[in-house]
Motif scaffolding. Sequence first.
Motif, PDB file in Angstrom:
ATOM      1  N   PRO A 114      -4.419  -7.956 -12.594  1.00  0.00           N
ATOM      2  CA  PRO A 114      -4.036  -7.629 -11.220  1.00  0.00           C
ATOM      3  C   PRO A 114      -2.782  -6.771 -11.087  1.00  0.00           C
ATOM      4  N   VAL A 115      -2.000  -6.646 -12.166  1.00  0.00           N
ATOM      5  CA  VAL A 115      -0.705  -5.967 -12.058  1.00  0.00           C
ATOM      6  C   VAL A 115      -0.826  -4.539 -11.516  1.00  0.00           C
ATOM      7  N   PRO A 116      -1.742  -3.693 -12.040  1.00  0.00           N
ATOM      8  CA  PRO A 116      -1.845  -2.336 -11.472  1.00  0.00           C
ATOM      9  C   PRO A 116      -2.172  -2.337  -9.983  1.00  0.00           C
ATOM     10  N   PHE A 117      -3.001  -3.273  -9.548  1.00  0.00           N
ATOM     11  CA  PHE A 117      -3.385  -3.358  -8.143  1.00  0.00           C
ATOM     12  C   PHE A 117      -2.196  -3.783  -7.284  1.00  0.00           C
ATOM     13  N   LEU A 118      -1.441  -4.757  -7.762  1.00  0.00           N
ATOM     14  CA  LEU A 118      -0.267  -5.219  -7.018  1.00  0.00           C
ATOM     15  C   LEU A 118       0.780  -4.113  -6.904  1.00  0.00           C
ATOM     16  N   LEU A 119       0.978  -3.371  -7.991  1.00  0.00           N
ATOM     17  CA  LEU A 119       1.934  -2.269  -7.963  1.00  0.00           C
ATOM     18  C   LEU A 119       1.478  -1.177  -6.985  1.00  0.00           C
ATOM     19  N   ALA A 120       0.204  -0.822  -7.048  1.00  0.00           N
ATOM     20  CA  ALA A 120      -0.321   0.214  -6.150  1.00  0.00           C
ATOM     21  C   ALA A 120      -0.142  -0.190  -4.695  1.00  0.00           C
ATOM     22  N   GLU A 121      -0.336  -1.476  -4.414  1.00  0.00           N
ATOM     23  CA  GLU A 121      -0.227  -1.952  -3.031  1.00  0.00           C
ATOM     24  C   GLU A 121       1.211  -1.947  -2.532  1.00  0.00           C
ATOM     25  N   VAL A 122       2.143  -2.342  -3.384  1.00  0.00           N
ATOM     26  CA  VAL A 122       3.529  -2.365  -2.913  1.00  0.00           C
ATOM     27  C   VAL A 122       4.043  -0.931  -2.712  1.00  0.00           C
ATOM     28  N   PHE A 123       3.604   0.003  -3.557  1.00  0.00           N
ATOM     29  CA  PHE A 123       3.957   1.410  -3.340  1.00  0.00           C
ATOM     30  C   PHE A 123       3.376   1.887  -2.004  1.00  0.00           C
ATOM     31  N   ALA A 124       2.129   1.512  -1.745  1.00  0.00           N
ATOM     32  CA  ALA A 124       1.469   1.915  -0.495  1.00  0.00           C
ATOM     33  C   ALA A 124       2.149   1.286   0.717  1.00  0.00           C
ATOM     34  N   SER A 125       2.645   0.065   0.554  1.00  0.00           N
ATOM     35  CA  SER A 125       3.307  -0.605   1.679  1.00  0.00           C
ATOM     36  C   SER A 125       4.593   0.123   2.068  1.00  0.00           C
ATOM     37  N   ASN A 126       5.329   0.603   1.079  1.00  0.00           N
ATOM     38  CA  ASN A 126       6.562   1.338   1.369  1.00  0.00           C
ATOM     39  C   ASN A 126       6.278   2.717   1.949  1.00  0.00           C
ATOM     40  N   ILE A 127       5.187   3.328   1.514  1.00  0.00           N
ATOM     41  CA  ILE A 127       4.799   4.632   2.080  1.00  0.00           C
ATOM     42  C   ILE A 127       4.294   4.446   3.505  1.00  0.00           C
ATOM     43  N   GLY A 128       3.365   3.516   3.698  1.00  0.00           N
ATOM     44  CA  GLY A 128       2.787   3.287   5.019  1.00  0.00           C
ATOM     45  C   GLY A 128       3.808   2.786   6.021  1.00  0.00           C
ATOM     46  N   GLY A 129       4.763   1.972   5.554  1.00  0.00           N
ATOM     47  CA  GLY A 129       5.781   1.434   6.449  1.00  0.00           C
ATOM     48  C   GLY A 129       6.690   2.486   7.044  1.00  0.00           C
ATOM     49  N   LEU A 135      16.581  11.017   6.354  1.00  0.00           N
ATOM     50  CA  LEU A 135      17.121   9.713   5.966  1.00  0.00           C
ATOM     51  C   LEU A 135      16.008   8.677   5.892  1.00  0.00           C
ATOM     52  N   ALA A 136      15.124   8.668   6.890  1.00  0.00           N
ATOM     53  CA  ALA A 136      14.024   7.701   6.907  1.00  0.00           C
ATOM     54  C   ALA A 136      13.084   7.918   5.728  1.00  0.00           C
ATOM     55  N   ALA A 137      12.696   9.165   5.486  1.00  0.00           N
ATOM     56  CA  ALA A 137      11.781   9.461   4.390  1.00  0.00           C
ATOM     57  C   ALA A 137      12.408   9.128   3.041  1.00  0.00           C
ATOM     58  N   GLY A 138      13.663   9.545   2.848  1.00  0.00           N
ATOM     59  CA  GLY A 138      14.331   9.280   1.580  1.00  0.00           C
ATOM     60  C   GLY A 138      14.487   7.795   1.301  1.00  0.00           C
ATOM     61  N   ALA A 139      14.917   7.043   2.316  1.00  0.00           N
ATOM     62  CA  ALA A 139      15.140   5.610   2.126  1.00  0.00           C
ATOM     63  C   ALA A 139      13.835   4.856   1.926  1.00  0.00           C
ATOM     64  N   ASP A 140      12.810   5.179   2.730  1.00  0.00           N
ATOM     65  CA  ASP A 140      11.537   4.470   2.637  1.00  0.00           C
ATOM     66  C   ASP A 140      10.796   4.806   1.347  1.00  0.00           C
TER      67      ASP A 140
END
Length: 429
Positions: A134-149, A365-370
């Motif tokens: 599951p590790v690759p899936f969990l990593l992909a999701e957390v990256f997506a959460s920071n992008i989508g957020g 600032l928003a893009a860089g930080a997120d």
Amino acid sequence: MSGIAIAVFVVAYAFIATEKIPKMAAALGGAGVVLAIGVVGAEDAFYSADTGIDWNVIFLLLGMMIIVGVLRRTGVFEYVAIWAVKRARGSPRNIMILLVLITAVASAFLDNVTTVLLIAPVTLLVCDRLDIKPVPFLLAEVFASNIGGAATLIGDPPNIIIGSRSGFTFNDFLVNMAPIVVIELVVFTLILPRLFKGSFDVDPERVAGVMTLNEREAIRDRGLLIKSGIVLALVFAGFVSHSLIHVEPSVVALLGAGLLVLISQTRPDQYLVAVEWETLLFFAGLFIMIGALVKTGVIGQLAEAAANATGGNALLAVMLILVVSAVLSGVIDNIPYVATMSPLVLALTQDIADPARSDALWWALAAGADFGGNMTAVGASANVVMLGIAARAGFPISFWEFTRKGVVVTVVTVVVAAPYLWLRYFVLA
């Protein structure tokens, strides 16, 4: 005192990165040192909005963890897991893309931490059913959460800070940040197969077995599911209407957790088991150490130096803020970084006559930080939460395993964001 604050942070960060000792112990140890020496006092650590523990983050996490603990008893996570596998025809690559898109969209309208708490149990069940890591899936999701957020005012805590300082509304974020987030997601989806190469092998018999399952049979308690759904809808409405009702998301989450526990009559041992206590304590220690850097002026000096280096050039200021924000938000948590940088950006905007170019500083600032929050395991709150969930499930993700992938994602997203900011606010404005 600034030298001591830097030394303590560097040593603790080294322990977190090398994992010589548990990251919770490293964070609490560093916090204990700066408190004991007097770099920060109890007032600074526990009561200050600028240098103390961000209780809004802590209690938002606690409330949502309790809600997830109750929700888990309904079987809804198993339902979604089976549904996702069947919709993706059992292809791990397609499952990853589907879960990434779900995570990104949900993170825009909730917040990335809440989304991670909800999507991680589903992911673990999917991977268990298919017998894949599951590790690759969990990593992909957390990256997506920071992008989508990054798409909305409420999607990522730094955005709320920026909105408060700049006066931007929910719609302002949606109009200015959502387009670049859509572009980033397309690019991120395209690089997923290469980023996680070798993670998509699966036994056809396992796939066939899952495809024969009826997801409806996974629901164990329909009554509890209905109650949980109503409470979640109320909580999500509270998150979305934050700017109107002026109730902090942490308060909404705690009220939702209390209401759900009350109407479901769930025993404490049934919902408290879902609380990631180590993650909460790690956050507390990290906030105190970063608070010491804020109080002694270290973070402010770094941010001001970056701002002064622009020499009044608006485009240079935008690009510098984007890159510096990405780097510093990856090394420290992006919440205190944005809180410190916001006043400096506000001062810079007052020297730029063109409104579009002035606003571009905030969006940089928003893009860089997120996006920079993806760089390391401690760059964003969602990262820490996901690592805690993975560790408890028996799949620990090391600091450097996260960082190797996170640096790639951060570089790609920042490289994509730079021409977007230039074209939209300097060429087409």
